[in-house]
Design a protein around this motif. Structure first.
Motif, PDB file in Angstrom:
ATOM      1  N   PRO A  18      -3.976   7.843   6.667  1.00 65.48           N
ATOM      2  CA  PRO A  18      -2.762   7.061   6.912  1.00 65.48           C
ATOM      3  C   PRO A  18      -3.111   5.578   7.058  1.00 65.48           C
ATOM      4  O   PRO A  18      -4.188   5.236   7.566  1.00 65.48           O
ATOM      5  CB  PRO A  18      -2.213   7.634   8.216  1.00 65.48           C
ATOM      6  N   PRO A  19      -2.224   4.709   6.600  1.00 64.89           N
ATOM      7  CA  PRO A  19      -2.512   3.263   6.647  1.00 64.89           C
ATOM      8  C   PRO A  19      -2.877   2.739   8.036  1.00 64.89           C
ATOM      9  O   PRO A  19      -3.689   1.824   8.154  1.00 64.89           O
ATOM     10  CB  PRO A  19      -1.208   2.623   6.155  1.00 64.89           C
TER      11      PRO A  19
ATOM     12  N   TYR B  28       0.821  -1.208   0.000  1.00 62.94           N
ATOM     13  CA  TYR B  28       0.000   0.000   0.000  1.00 62.94           C
ATOM     14  C   TYR B  28       0.859   1.264   0.000  1.00 62.94           C
ATOM     15  O   TYR B  28       0.534   2.240  -0.664  1.00 62.94           O
ATOM     16  CB  TYR B  28      -0.952  -0.012   1.201  1.00 62.94           C
ATOM     17  N   THR B  29       1.957   1.249   0.735  1.00 68.24           N
ATOM     18  CA  THR B  29       2.789   2.447   0.801  1.00 68.24           C
ATOM     19  C   THR B  29       3.536   2.704  -0.501  1.00 68.24           C
ATOM     20  O   THR B  29       3.933   3.837  -0.756  1.00 68.24           O
ATOM     21  CB  THR B  29       3.784   2.389   1.984  1.00 68.24           C
ATOM     22  N   GLN B  30       3.705   1.690  -1.338  1.00 66.09           N
ATOM     23  CA  GLN B  30       4.359   1.920  -2.635  1.00 66.09           C
ATOM     24  C   GLN B  30       3.395   2.486  -3.671  1.00 66.09           C
ATOM     25  O   GLN B  30       3.823   2.997  -4.705  1.00 66.09           O
ATOM     26  CB  GLN B  30       5.000   0.639  -3.166  1.00 66.09           C
TER      27      GLN B  30
END
Length: 162
Positions: free
Chosen positions: A46-47, A35-37
């Motif tokens: 924010p995740p 997800y952060t990529q």
């Protein structure tokens, strides 16, 4: 309905909700790095917000289903509770489509179907017990937001999400 049967039912409906959560979260175990990529819109939360929000929503879903079940058992509310179970399955599938299999378009189709099923479940629950329908409103609102986020992330990441 005897109190002990109500307690067992309460635990069972919470368990059903959290089993669906566990099935979906199994696809999300390694979601953090994936997800952060991804390119995300600026309005994406924010995740680390997703876990607590979903925990609350699954608890509300379980309580809502229990209230409907309490009104006369599964037989008396078969349609409403079947809709609830179907939407839980569609909910769990979304995580696999998006995080497990990286299929953004199918995940978006799934979440649109989920949105429709939540509305149908909310209406069916409301007819049995208005409070049960009311408890699903935060879920509907979150899935509405998540639908927009799913679409946006899918569109921003066609090389990764198809």
């Amino acid at each position: 309905m005897p109190k002990n049967k109500q307690i067992i039912g309460f635990i069972a409906w919470l368990a059903v909700s959290f089993i669906a959560a566990a099935i979906g979260s199994a696809a999300s175990i390694q979601a953090g790095p994936f997800y952060t990529q991804l390119i995300r819109p600026e309005w994406a939360p924010p995740p680390n917000l997703f876990g607590p929000v979903w925990t609350i929503l699954y608890a509300l879903m379980g309580i809502s289903a229990w209230l409907v079940w309490r009104a006369g058992g599964f037989r008396a509310s078969r349609t409403a509770l079947t809709l609830f179970l179907v939407q839980l399955a569609v909910n769990a599938l979304w995580s696999w489509l998006f995080f497990g299999w990286h299929l953004g378009g199918l995940a978006f189709a799934d979440i649109v179907l989920l949105w429709v099923l939540i509305i149908a479940t909310l209406i069916a629950f409301w007819r049995v017990r208005p409070l049960a329908g009311t408890l699903l409103i935060p879920y509907l609102l979150w899935v509405s937001f998540a639908s927009a986020l799913n679409f946006s992330v899918w569109q921003l990441n066609p090389q990764i999400l198809g």
